[in-house]
Design an enzyme around this catalytic site. Structure first.
Site, PDB file in Angstrom:
ATOM      1  N   ASP A  31     -52.362  10.146  -2.967  1.00  0.00           N
ATOM      2  CA  ASP A  31     -52.208  11.505  -2.432  1.00  0.00           C
ATOM      3  C   ASP A  31     -53.357  12.373  -2.940  1.00  0.00           C
ATOM      4  O   ASP A  31     -53.154  13.445  -3.506  1.00  0.00           O
ATOM      5  CB  ASP A  31     -50.858  12.086  -2.856  1.00  0.00           C
ATOM      6  CG  ASP A  31     -50.518  13.388  -2.135  1.00  0.00           C
ATOM      7  OD1 ASP A  31     -51.155  13.696  -1.109  1.00  0.00           O
ATOM      8  OD2 ASP A  31     -49.614  14.106  -2.601  1.00  0.00           O
ATOM      9  N   GLU A  60     -49.300  16.397 -21.323  1.00  0.00           N
ATOM     10  CA  GLU A  60     -50.306  17.198 -22.018  1.00  0.00           C
ATOM     11  C   GLU A  60     -50.953  18.144 -21.007  1.00  0.00           C
ATOM     12  O   GLU A  60     -51.056  17.837 -19.818  1.00  0.00           O
ATOM     13  CB  GLU A  60     -51.362  16.315 -22.676  1.00  0.00           C
ATOM     14  CG  GLU A  60     -52.299  15.614 -21.724  1.00  0.00           C
ATOM     15  CD  GLU A  60     -53.484  14.966 -22.421  1.00  0.00           C
ATOM     16  OE1 GLU A  60     -54.075  15.579 -23.329  1.00  0.00           O
ATOM     17  OE2 GLU A  60     -53.819  13.827 -22.040  1.00  0.00           O
TER      18      GLU A  60
END
Length: 294
Positions: A202, A99
């Site tokens: 990350d 999305e």
């Protein structure tokens, strides 16, 4: 129908994506999506989607682990991730379809919310460090062998593989790199009483979004169970997080006397990743930390 075509957006590939989303595509726009994959915003008459594509040999595995990480983080009910709609391969192009999150620049309250929700994510724990499968950070494999000891995990699954890769790529000399034994001995005093936390893995400024309604989202994870301060270390490496974020986070997960040292040791891993991905411009930063701690 107006469609903007790109080099990896063949007509049959676009038709395939249109079939996956069950709607005609009105437009496709290239968007910022990192240095590894191509990224696009796809617009239909009723909805927008985010699409990443890549043609490297292990791209499908890369997108599979990313999709599973996004779902795992979302299932903690602590912080949101974009909904995963599909990941697959069409001819020689692998893709991940999500999305699309309309986002805005964060304000002070947004950073506080992000800090609190990240701390809640980190409260999800586990019996071991690592993960049941290896995943990726950028295009590099991130090794996740389940391990009881954080010191052993961080040396064997994080620092040592990246040091060896840097030697192989002639980015570091073997004489510049500590041995496993040296690293284990030097880091052991810093790594006491570390509990496994579910990490994004990350978390730089390009890997979170603040939706227009103020809701934080995490994207592009390199997920595993590790020291919660690993995520904090990455937030501080390239900037992009305000003091409001850190205050909100540390109100829930306090610092201790060794936090600043651990932050630098964790940043060493990310600097090695950047050295191996992007080359010599990261050499001096890596060497300075190797000399300081080993």
């Amino acid at each position: 129908m107006m469609v903007f075509y790109f080099y990896d957006m063949t007509e049959d590939f676009i038709a395939h994506i249109s079939k996956q989303i069950k709607a005609p595509i009105e437009s496709i726009h290239s968007v910022s999506g990192g240095d590894i994959s191509s990224a696009y915003k796809i617009i239909t008459s009723g909805q927008s989607y985010f699409l990443k594509t890549n043609t490297i040999s292990n791209a499908l595995q890369m997108f599979q682990t990313e999709a599973e990480a996004l779902k795992t983080i979302a299932n903690t009910n602590t912080i949101s991730t974009p909904k995963v709609l599909d990941y697959s391969q069409f001819k020689n192009t692998s893709f991940l379809l999500l999305e699309f999150i309309d986002s805005k620049s964060p304000d002070s309250e947004d950073f506080k919310t992000l800090g609190r929700q990240l701390a809640e994510l980190h409260k999800n724990t586990n019996a071991y460090f690592g993960l049941q499968q290896d995943d990726f950070i950028g295009s590099l494999i991130q090794y996740n062998k389940p391990t009881d000891s954080w010191n052993s995990f961080y040396v064997n699954e994080r620092l040592y593989p990246q040091l060896q890769l840097a030697i192989q790529r002639q980015l570091l000399l073997e004489s510049e790199c500590p041995s496993k034994g040296q690293m284990l001995n030097k880091l052991n005093p810093l790594f006491q009483n570390i509990k496994p936390s579910l990490l994004h893995g990350d978390l730089w400024s390009g890997n979170y979004l603040i939706a227009t309604n103020g809701k934080p989202y995490l994207i592009d994870p390199a997920m595993y169970f590790g020291d919660s301060e690993v995520d904090i270390a990455m937030t501080k490496l390239f900037g992009g997080f305000s003091e409001d974020f850190y205050k909100a986070y540390h109100n829930m997960i306090p610092e201790d006397e060794f936090t600043s040292n651990r932050i630098e040791v964790y940043q060493l891993y990310y600097l090695l990743i950047h050295l191996n991905l992007f080359g010599k411009s990261y050499y001096s930063s890596v060497i300075n930390l190797l000399k300081k701690y080993f």
